[in-house]
Every structure is written in structure tokens, then in C-alpha cells.
Design a protein around this motif. Structure first.
Motif, PDB file in Angstrom:
ATOM      1  N   PRO A  32       0.810  -1.193  -0.107  1.00  0.00           N
ATOM      2  CA  PRO A  32       0.033   0.138  -0.097  1.00  0.00           C
ATOM      3  C   PRO A  32       1.035   1.393   0.096  1.00  0.00           C
ATOM      4  O   PRO A  32       1.866   1.269   0.531  1.00  0.00           O
ATOM      5  N   GLU A  33       0.392   2.362  -0.689  1.00  0.00           N
ATOM      6  CA  GLU A  33       0.963   3.756  -0.652  1.00  0.00           C
ATOM      7  C   GLU A  33       0.264   4.551  -0.152  1.00  0.00           C
ATOM      8  O   GLU A  33       0.753   5.456   0.307  1.00  0.00           O
ATOM      9  N   LEU A  34      -1.059   4.439   0.110  1.00  0.00           N
ATOM     10  CA  LEU A  34      -1.912   5.449   0.894  1.00  0.00           C
ATOM     11  C   LEU A  34      -2.634   4.696   1.938  1.00  0.00           C
ATOM     12  O   LEU A  34      -3.107   3.421   1.717  1.00  0.00           O
ATOM     13  N   LEU A  35      -3.006   5.436   2.851  1.00  0.00           N
ATOM     14  CA  LEU A  35      -3.967   4.845   3.960  1.00  0.00           C
ATOM     15  C   LEU A  35      -5.235   5.698   3.801  1.00  0.00           C
ATOM     16  O   LEU A  35      -5.205   7.028   4.192  1.00  0.00           O
ATOM     17  N   GLN A  36      -6.294   5.136   3.573  1.00  0.00           N
ATOM     18  CA  GLN A  36      -7.455   5.967   3.300  1.00  0.00           C
ATOM     19  C   GLN A  36      -8.403   5.722   4.654  1.00  0.00           C
ATOM     20  O   GLN A  36      -8.493   4.412   5.008  1.00  0.00           O
ATOM     21  N   GLN A  37      -8.795   6.760   5.284  1.00  0.00           N
ATOM     22  CA  GLN A  37      -9.913   6.565   6.349  1.00  0.00           C
ATOM     23  C   GLN A  37     -11.194   7.280   5.821  1.00  0.00           C
ATOM     24  O   GLN A  37     -11.194   8.210   5.336  1.00  0.00           O
ATOM     25  N   ALA A  38     -12.278   6.535   6.947  1.00  0.00           N
ATOM     26  CA  ALA A  38     -13.638   7.060   6.056  1.00  0.00           C
ATOM     27  C   ALA A  38     -14.463   7.284   7.380  1.00  0.00           C
ATOM     28  O   ALA A  38     -15.263   6.400   7.609  1.00  0.00           O
ATOM     29  N   PRO A  39     -13.894   8.146   8.287  1.00  0.00           N
ATOM     30  CA  PRO A  39     -14.693   8.413   9.571  1.00  0.00           C
ATOM     31  C   PRO A  39     -16.091   9.182   9.396  1.00  0.00           C
ATOM     32  O   PRO A  39     -16.303   9.831   8.529  1.00  0.00           O
ATOM     33  N   ARG A  40     -17.212   8.415  10.136  1.00  0.00           N
ATOM     34  CA  ARG A  40     -18.418   8.822   9.871  1.00  0.00           C
ATOM     35  C   ARG A  40     -18.847   8.952  11.361  1.00  0.00           C
ATOM     36  O   ARG A  40     -18.889   8.134  12.328  1.00  0.00           O
ATOM     37  N   ASP A  41     -19.877  10.018  11.565  1.00  0.00           N
ATOM     38  CA  ASP A  41     -20.517  10.471  12.739  1.00  0.00           C
ATOM     39  C   ASP A  41     -22.073  10.525  12.622  1.00  0.00           C
ATOM     40  O   ASP A  41     -22.570  11.262  11.641  1.00  0.00           O
ATOM     41  N   ARG A  86      -7.084  10.679   2.843  1.00  0.00           N
ATOM     42  CA  ARG A  86      -5.858   9.833   2.525  1.00  0.00           C
ATOM     43  C   ARG A  86      -4.551  10.433   3.018  1.00  0.00           C
ATOM     44  O   ARG A  86      -4.341  11.463   2.600  1.00  0.00           O
ATOM     45  N   THR A  87      -3.651   9.416   3.513  1.00  0.00           N
ATOM     46  CA  THR A  87      -2.365   9.841   3.964  1.00  0.00           C
ATOM     47  C   THR A  87      -1.451   9.152   3.083  1.00  0.00           C
ATOM     48  O   THR A  87      -1.412   7.860   2.972  1.00  0.00           O
ATOM     49  N   GLN A  88      -0.358  10.063   2.373  1.00  0.00           N
ATOM     50  CA  GLN A  88       0.681   9.273   2.011  1.00  0.00           C
ATOM     51  C   GLN A  88       1.677   8.603   2.755  1.00  0.00           C
ATOM     52  O   GLN A  88       2.122   9.354   3.948  1.00  0.00           O
ATOM     53  N   LEU A  89       1.882   7.364   2.971  1.00  0.00           N
ATOM     54  CA  LEU A  89       2.705   6.617   3.846  1.00  0.00           C
ATOM     55  C   LEU A  89       4.147   7.045   3.932  1.00  0.00           C
ATOM     56  O   LEU A  89       4.669   6.932   4.914  1.00  0.00           O
ATOM     57  N   GLN A  90       4.456   7.425   2.706  1.00  0.00           N
ATOM     58  CA  GLN A  90       6.018   7.706   2.673  1.00  0.00           C
ATOM     59  C   GLN A  90       6.312   9.194   3.226  1.00  0.00           C
ATOM     60  O   GLN A  90       7.334   9.507   4.048  1.00  0.00           O
ATOM     61  N   THR A  91       5.411  10.111   2.976  1.00  0.00           N
ATOM     62  CA  THR A  91       5.436  11.763   3.600  1.00  0.00           C
ATOM     63  C   THR A  91       4.579  11.916   4.508  1.00  0.00           C
ATOM     64  O   THR A  91       4.871  13.158   5.064  1.00  0.00           O
ATOM     65  N   ASN A  92       3.718  11.010   4.779  1.00  0.00           N
ATOM     66  CA  ASN A  92       2.526  11.497   6.107  1.00  0.00           C
ATOM     67  C   ASN A  92       1.923  12.754   5.588  1.00  0.00           C
ATOM     68  O   ASN A  92       1.167  13.030   6.648  1.00  0.00           O
TER      69      ASN A  92
END
Length: 732
Positions: free
Chosen positions: A370-379, A419-425
Motif C-alpha cells: 500500500p502507498e496510501l492509508l484511506q480513512q472514512a470516519p463517519r459520525d 488519504r495519507t501518503q505513507l512515505q511523506t505522511n
């Protein structure tokens, strides 16, 4: 317009305060709520059973049994009530849940005809439930209730249960009504209603400790701890505290942690002989890794490995509800009735995390990290209230039970994707959207008993009024949508002496457009369907019950997710029709030996468009279940059960050959067998007991898989293999 931040503290404080007021209010008399003119006047006729007067209460009667809503279509679930129910209905009893080789609540449902489960974790924390061929990820097409309260994240805008705050040890039984139940239980009830009924509060104070050890064939262990303490503090007031913890490693190798915590406090207060209230507040948390699906090659090498190191779900919810109930006697032309007011509120946060590639087409390829960490927070914030009135009348051999009510629901949903770039944060905000649903509904039905209730007709209708608004916080776009639908329904039943009955019902149901469908860029219309059933039951003696049901579901506008393109598409008109057979019997010569068997046939087809005539995705034509139980004596019991599902397709085109990324292809059939031995080691007249059990689930170690599950839409999602469960429970 006010917009809530994701899981805002004000939202949480609002719900906690509401739920606290609900619970504290249960301690104090509320006689002022009801008019003194509604005192009972010894109503006559065939009045349904109401809670007995205090001086006549059996000392061992559970407190929760007093909260019975008259006019409820589910009604009682005694053996007699089930035999005469005007529709297709099953109840999974407390005895089956404890002694039937059951892993979790969704696992128990696999033994019900026309119910199919896609179990990805072996924990019950993320149920995937299909009823009569109707399926969407996270059980989006079934109405799930706990003690009559909706469990979905948002009853209109997000019908799925991607956070499922119910655990096996807190439930006494499961009541399943297949088919339409649109009049009282709307919306989203085309596939039916599943009501999870809590364990009753005991009359005498008691404390129960339970531990279950779940061991997968690779040695991974899940610990399940349960503590419940409660009973009557006085003759009129009862309390119960339930706690349940589940933690350990699921059946997959690597990236397999699970940690759930469930706390619930319930109270019940009998204000007087005719008025009672029930209140509940709950806090639930979830943190579970998702090992995900595998490519065909990876599955062949090791079906229990994981190639998805980042996928995970975290979430928590606070839920509260209040039920106020009053029975009354003669009122004008009516001989009596009941008024019930139900209020519920919840605030929920959940976040699905997924490892991705910059090129989305490479995301589910196991040979690329993986190159990205995608998060989908919902409230989610949900508030609802439902008053309901039941009136009874009787004249000669004709009776009426008129039920009318209304429900108001408010939903506030925050939807973020980043989305967070895993190499650069470096974090990029992809979506930031806000949804509001304001809904109200009214319903009325009249259960008409003719020929001394030999023939029963129940016409009724529900009117749904929904206004939805959507606001894109990134570009300022605002849109709205309104839904106005009348949902009529009718049921009929006829008793054939004392050994049989036949029934017919027809109901219209809907499901509003979902938040996820709008997010994916499709502004789709509501799903509307007509549901028809006809059938009967034959029970020649107390030990035998045979059932036969024919059903048909006509969808005008069925919506599904295309796994390859990851967009929602409209399948157009679809038709699901089938046959359900069931049999329960005991041998008169060996009364401690009992048998159960069911068979379900499903013909689910698309009726127009490019793939007209082809099966709808994920549907199995054939399902067979069986159960054999033997009670050696009062202390020892054995159970062997199993289920079979035939093959299915995973796309609208019914593609047989699996492609390289396994987004399409035929899914194989499978058969699973389970066994359990239970024994009571210690038992006293005062109720003190010590019980133990040992189960082997999937003891033949059948290897099978699913496809198209939420964050892993491509590939083969491995089902649980052979599992050992050892349990002990002590009640003091």
C-alpha cells in the motif's frame, strides 16, 4: 444551517444527557402522564393478556415479560403463537443459542430458511445478512432491531450495521419475520424484520459469570467474558447491568486482532397495576482488524493468510431508549386498550481504514504494497419518538384490534474521507459532506377476527414522509430530496380446526436512497417492492409442526454495487420468488430426541436491461439445514446441526470464470457441520447453577469463501474453518 464536526463533543453530550434523563426518569412515578379518567373498568370479551395485578404476579415471572406491546405484529413468540402466526416466522430460542453449537448471533441465523450469512471474522461483530436473496454490504437490506429499537446507524440514510452493538451473551432469543412488515416496521423491511430480544431481568437478584474460549485450527484464540447482575430492588423496581468483552486473534494468520467492549444498564419500574416504564443506556466500542480477501493464487497457497496489513475498523456508540406503557379499560365503544410511547437516541462514530495504491486499479493486488492509508470516519446522531395506541372491540363473533401510531426520526450524518501518503505522511482531504434526514411516518391497521377468530384479516397502511438534505463542505454544493410514499398491506389467516392454519399477506416496502449511494455520485430513487406470501402449517400433535411457504418479491428499482467499477448501478426490476419448507418433530417413543429440518428454494432474477433473465448477485438457489438434539438426562445434552448453500454468482452478468483479480466469478457451494455437548455440573433450587459446554464448529473443516465484502470487494474472502469453543457459566 448548523454542521456538526465529526464526533463532536456537543453531540455526544446531548445524547448522553438525553439517555441519562431517560434512565433517571424511570425511577420516579409518572402517573401524571396519564389521565385519571382512563382507569380500567373490568373490560370484557377476548381481551389479550395484560400484565397481572401485583398481588397476582408469579414470583418467578421475569420483569421484562411485562413490557409486551399490544397490537405489535410480532406479538407473542410462544409455540402456539408461532403456529398461528399469519406469515413466515421463526424464533431461535434461548436453548438453541446456548446449546446449539452457535458461535455468534449471525451464525445462529444461518439455520433459518432463506437466510444466508457472509462471515468474514468469526466474531459476529460485523454481520453480513441476506434474507430471501436481498443483500447489501453490512446487512443493508434487513431491518435489525434490539427489543424493538432500530439497530441501523441511521434508519433512513444508512440502513447498514457497520457497527453492530449487540453480543450473543446479552440476547435471550431471536425473532425473525421474513417477508414484508411495512406497516409497523418501516422503512427498509423488504427482506423482513429480525428482532434480537434481550435476556429478561429476573425476579430475584442474581449474578451470572460466563467465559468462552474460541480456538481456531491454527491455534488463534478469542476470549469472550460476560458478567450480568440484576433483579428486583423492590416489588416494583428492577435493575440489570450487563457487560461483555471479546478480545484476541481471529482465525486468520496475521493482522487479526479483535477487541470489543459492551456495557448496558437497564431499568424497569411498575408505576401501578396498569402503567410501567423501561429504560436502557448502552456504551459499545469496537476495534477489529480486517485481514481482507485474497487473490486466487494467494488463496490456494494459504487461505488463512492476509495481504491487507492496514485494513481496520474502529468505532463506538452510546445508545439510550425509553418505553412508557399504560393499559386502560373501557373507553367509549372500546372495551380496552393500551398506549405506548417509545423514544430512542444514539450517537455513533465509526472509521474504516483501508490500505490503497495511488492507482486505484492496483489497490487489491497482493504483490504491491500500500502507498496510501484511506480513512472514512463517519459520525451519526439519531433521535426518534413513536407513540402507539391499540384499541380493542368485540361484538358477537367479530373482534377488532386497531393499532395506530406515528414515528418522528431525525438523523445527522457527517461523512469524511481522507488519504495519507505513507512515505511523506501528507494528509489529503478527499470528501467532507454533511447529511440531514427529517422523517415522520404514520401507520394504522385493524386486526379483524371473524367466526370467533377462526378467520383473521388485518388491513393497514403506512405513510412515509422524508426530507433529506446534502451539503458538500468542500465546494458549498447543497441539494435536497423529498420522498412521499404510501405503503399498504394486508394479511389473512384461517384456522383449520386445532391442527392447522393457512395464511396470505401482501405488503409494499421501501428503502430510501443511502448516503453511500450519493457519495459514489449516483442520485438514485428509492427502492420500492411488493412482497407476497402464502402458505400454511400443519401440527397434528404437540410434537410435530410442518410448514410450507411460497413467496414473491417484486422490486421496481433494485440498486446494487458493481465490484469492478465500484459504482452503484440500478438493476431495474427484479423478482425474487421461492419456497420454504420446515419440519420439527419428536419421536413419541424417544421424547428426548428431537429433529429440525428446513429447505429453501430461491429463484432471484433480473427482469430488464442488459442482463435480463440472469440471477441477481450472491443468491444461492438451494439451502438445506438440519438439527438433531438429544437430552441424555436433565443435565446433559448433545446437538449436531449443519447447513448447505448452493453456488452463487458475484456479478449481474453471472460470469462463471473467475478473473485475475477475482472481482467476478462463480462462488462455490458449501456444507458445514457443527456439534456441541452441554452439561450442568451443579444446580440448586435457589437458582444457583454451573454449566459447561464444548463445541466443534465446521468439524469437517469445509474450505469456502465469499466475495464483494465492503473494504475488500475483489478477491476471495475466507470463511472460518474448524473451530473449537469451550464455555463455562456460573449463576449465583
Amino acid at each position: 444551517m448548523k454542521h456538526y464536526s465529526l464526533f463532536s463533543s456537543s453531540a455526544l453530550q446531548t445524547t448522553v444527557a438525553w439517555a441519562s434523563i431517560v434512565f433517571i426518569g424511570s425511577i420516579f412515578p409518572l402517573n401524571v402522564v396519564f389521565s385519571q379518567e382512563l382507569k380500567p373498568n373490568s373490560p370484557a370479551g377476548n381481551k389479550p393478556k395484560t400484565p397481572p395485578k401485583k398481588q397476582d404476579k408469579p414470583q418467578d415471572k421475569p420483569a421484562d415479560e411485562q413490557i409486551v406491546i399490544q397490537g405489535d405484529i410480532l406479538g407473542e413468540n410462544s409455540k402456539k403463537a408461532l403456529r398461528y402466526y399469519a406469515g413466515s416466522r421463526s424464533v431461535i430460542s434461548s436453548d438453541t443459542l446456548r446449546n446449539g453449537g452457535i458461535r455468534s448471533l449471525d451464525d445462529a441465523l444461518q439455520h433459518v430458511p432463506s437466510v444466508k450469512i457472509f462471515d468474514e471474522t468469526g466474531t459476529g461483530a460485523l454481520p453480513q445478512i441476506m434474507v430471501r436473496g436481498l443483500y447489501e454490504s453490512r446487512s443493508g437490506r434487513v431491518q435489525l432491531l434490539q427489543d424493538g429499537i432500530p439497530l441501523s446507524l441511521a434508519p433512513y440514510g444508512q440502513t447498514s450495521v457497520s457497527l453492530f452493538p449487540v453480543t450473543l451473551d446479552m440476547i435471550d432469543r431471536i425473532d425473525i419475520v421474513r417477508g414484508g412488515a411495512a406497516v409497523q416496521y418501516g422503512p427498509n423491511n423488504v427482506g423482513g424484520v429480525i428482532n434480537l430480544v434481550s435476556r429478561p431481568i429476573p425476579k430475584k437478584w442474581e449474578t451470572t459469570f460466563g467465559d468462552r474460549l474460541q480456538v481456531a485450527q491454527n491455534g488463534n484464540v478469542i476470549f469472550n467474558n460476560f458478567v450480568s447482575t440484576g433483579g428486583h430492588v423492590t416489588d416494583d423496581f428492577a435493575l440489570q447491568l450487563d457487560t461483555n468483552f471479546q478480545n484476541g486473534d481471529t482465525f486468520r494468520n496475521g493482522h487479526n486482532k479483535v477487541d470489543t467492549k459492551n456495557f448496558r444498564l437497564r431499568g424497569q419500574y411498575d408505576i401501578d397495576d396498569d402503567t410501567r416504564i423501561r429504560a436502557e443506556i448502552q456504551h459499545y466500542t469496537l476495534n477489529i482488524d480486517l485481514p481482507g480477501s485474497l487473490t486466487p493464487n494467494d488463496y490456494k497457497q494459504d487461505p488463512y493468510q492476509t495481504t491487507r496489513p492496514l485494513d481496520n475498523v474502529v468505532g463506538h456508540t452510546v445508545r439510550g431508549n425509553l418505553v412508557v406503557q399504560h393499559d386502560f379499560g373501557e373507553l367509549g365503544p372500546f372495551e380496552g386498550g393500551q398506549f405506548t410511547w417509545t423514544g430512542f437516541a444514539s450517537t455513533t462514530y465509526r472509521n474504516y481504514k483501508v490500505g490503497m495504491r495511488t492507482n486505484a486499479n492496483e489497490t487489491w493486488l497482493s504483490n504491491l504494497p500500500p502507498e496510501l492509508l484511506q480513512q472514512a470516519p463517519r459520525d451519526y446522531q439519531v433521535f426518534g419518538a413513536q407513540p402507539q395506541l391499540t384499541l380493542r372491540a368485540h361484538s358477537g363473533d367479530v373482534s377488532h384490534e386497531i393499532t395506530m401510531g406515528a414515528r418522528a426520526t431525525f438523523e445527522d450524518i457527517g461523512f469524511i474521507v481522507n488519504r495519507t501518503q505513507l512515505q511523506t505522511n501528507v494528509v489529503s482531504l478527499i470528501q467532507n459532506r454533511h447529511f440531514t434526514d427529517k422523517a415522520w411516518a404514520t401507520f394504522i391497521s385493524d386486526k379483524i377476527g371473524l367466526l370467533d377468530e377462526t378467520l383473521t384479516l388485518t388491513p393497514g397502511f403506512r405513510f412515509e414522509h422524508l426530507d433529506s438534505s446534502f451539503y458538500d463542505r468542500m465546494n458549498g454544493q447543497k441539494t435536497g430530496n423529498g420522498i412521499r410514499n404510501i405503503l399498504p398491506g394486508v394479511t389473512a389467516s384461517y384456522k383449520i380446526g386445532k391442527t392447522g392454519m393457512v395464511f396470505f399477506d401482501a405488503q409494499r416496502s421501501l428503502r430510501a436512497p443511502q448516503v453511500t449511494q450519493i457519495i459514489y455520485g449516483n442520485n438514485l430513487n428509492s427502492e420500492l417492492a411488493w412482497n407476497y406470501e402464502t402458505g400454511g402449517r400443519y401440527f397434528p400433535d404437540k410434537n410435530t409442526t410442518l410448514g410450507l411457504t411460497f413467496y414473491r418479491i417484486d422490486f421496481n428499482n433494485q440498486i446494487t454495487l458493481d465490484n469492478t467499477s465500484r459504482t452503484y448501478v440500478n438493476l431495474g426490476s427484479t423478482r425474487n420468488q421461492g419456497i420454504e419448507l420446515s419440519a420439527e418433530w419428536q419421536l413419541p417413543a424417544v421424547p428426548d430426541l428431537s429433529f429440525k429440518a428446513t429447505y429453501a428454494f430461491l429463484d432471484a432474477k433480473q427482469l430488464n436491461g442488459q442482463y435480463s433473465g440472469k440471477r441477481t448477485p450472491y443468491t444461492s438457489k438451494h439451502q438445506i439445514t438440519g438439527d438433531i438434539r438429544y437430552k441424555l438426562d436433565r443435565s446433559t445434552e448433545f446437538d449436531i446441526n449443519g447447513y448447505y448453500f448452493s453456488n452463487a454468482y458475484s456479478d449481474a452478468a453471472n460470469t462463471r470464470q473467475e478473473n485475475a483479480i477475482a472481482s467476478v466469478g462463480r462462488l462455490p457451494s458449501y456444507v458445514v457441520f457443527n456439534a456441541q455437548a452441554s452439561h450442568v455440573f451443579y444446580e440448586q433450587n435457589n437458582g444457583a447453577t454451573v454449566r459447561g459446554s464444548f463445541s466443534i464448529l465446521n468439524f469437517a473443516n469445509e474450505h469456502y469463501y465469499f466475495r464483494g465484502i465492503d473494504t475488500s470487494p475483489w478477491g476471495r474472502e475466507t470463511a472460518p474453518g474448524r473451530t473449537f469453543i469451550m464455555g463455562v457459566q456460573a449463576t449465583l
